[in-house]
Design an enzyme around this catalytic site. Structure first.
Site, short mmCIF file in Angstrom:
data_model
loop_
_atom_site.label_atom_id
_atom_site.label_comp_id
_atom_site.label_asym_id
_atom_site.label_seq_id
_atom_site.Cartn_x
_atom_site.Cartn_y
_atom_site.Cartn_z
N SER A 48 1.03 -1.49 0.20
CA SER A 48 -0.27 0.39 0.17
C SER A 48 0.56 1.16 0.02
CB SER A 48 -0.92 0.04 1.19
OG SER A 48 -1.81 -0.85 1.16
N HIS A 102 0.69 4.87 4.27
CA HIS A 102 0.10 4.94 3.39
C HIS A 102 -0.11 6.75 3.25
CE1 HIS A 102 -3.12 2.52 3.47
NE2 HIS A 102 -1.94 1.47 3.25
#
Length: 296
Positions: A200, A247
């Site tokens: 991610s 993230h």
């Protein structure tokens, strides 16, 4: 029945690119006069030339490499602009199959963890214990079928067009540095015994660079912004157990590297692009060393 002769379509309609028959075009190579689409146009002193004429020599005294087709970031145009994205997806899937086959012992050995005892490995494990490889290997591990499915779909959707725009070397550099930035921020801010894994961070870096590219090309940013907002809402929602640090770290690194790659002035392109990459890598190293010093 006779076959249609080459160029019949051109005689009765709009010409199509000689390399991409599905693309209509009104531009021809100034040397051989073959129809060429925007993806195949190479700027010449007068008009545009096709890739074949460029490789054969520009006619200006410059070597063919000097006029080779380039991406918007200065990368080399390739026959398969998604090849590296396919390879990255393949690597992630292969590692996931190994996780399934070997079990938790494999995952525990390579996931991102700051400093902790693990049930299947002897002694204290983690980056603070000198296992810096975890910053990289955690990027290719996933926690389940839904996790890897979502990440690989995102990688295909975002990564393919971005690879075509940047070129392979710059795209791979962006992917790896964004992932490392996400890992470093997770190591710095998360609890040392909190495991983390997944692609991610790297994918959020691709999101950031895609936003920079779309703004540079004056594309509508609203679909990308909407998708990014949805992802960020999920990231910070309770109950999803998502490492938001990865993230955010990947997104910030992706925006920074993407801006340098896409907006670098032509005469100093290499210096600016790889200078920005070196700076992001230096930040990753500093964050890692600072956290390691805190835990040891």
């Amino acid at each position: 029945m006779e076959e249609a002769a080459p160029g019949t379509h051109e005689a009765h309609g709009v010409p199509v690119c000689y390399r991409h028959p599905d693309r209509e075009t009104g531009v021809r190579c100034t040397r051989c006069e073959r129809p060429i689409c925007p993806a195949c146009m190479v700027s010449a002193s007068v008009g545009f030339q096709c890739p074949e004429c460029v490789r054969g020599g520009s006619g200006t005294g410059h070597p063919p490499a000097a006029s080779r087709p380039r991406t918007v970031a200065g990368g080399t145009v390739t026959a398969d602009p998604r090849l590296l994205t396919k390879m990255l997806i393949g690597v992630n899937l292969a590692v996931f199959l190994v996780q399934i086959a070997v079990g938790d012992r494999f995952t525990n050995r390579f996931e991102l963890i700051g400093q902790a005892y693990t049930p299947l490995l002897p002694g204290v494990q983690g980056i603070a214990e000198g296992q810096y490889y975890r910053l990289l290997t955690a990027m290719f591990l996933h926690g389940g079928y839904a996790h890897i499915l979502f990440n690989m779909l995102s990688l295909w959707w975002i990564g393919g067009p971005l690879e075509a725009a940047l070129g392979r070397a710059r795209y791979l550099t962006l992917y790896l540095l964004s992932g490392l930035a996400g890992s470093a921020l997770t190591f710095l801010l998360a609890a040392p015994n909190q495991p983390s894994l997944g692609a991610s961070g790297a994918i959020f870096g691709l999101f950031g660079a895609t936003g920079v590219l779309m703004r540079r090309l004056n594309y509508d940013l609203r679909p990308l912004v909407a998708l990014l907002v949805i992802n960020l809402v999920i990231t910070f929602s309770p109950g999803f157990n998502i490492a938001w640090q990865a993230h955010i770290g990947g997104l910030v690194a992706g925006v920074a590297i993407g801006y340098a790659m896409i907006h670098a002035p032509r005469e100093r392109r290499t210096l600016v692009q790889y200078g920005a990459c070196a700076l992001v890598l230096a930040v990753v190293v500093v964050l890692t060393l600072v956290r390691t010093a805190q835990l040891t």
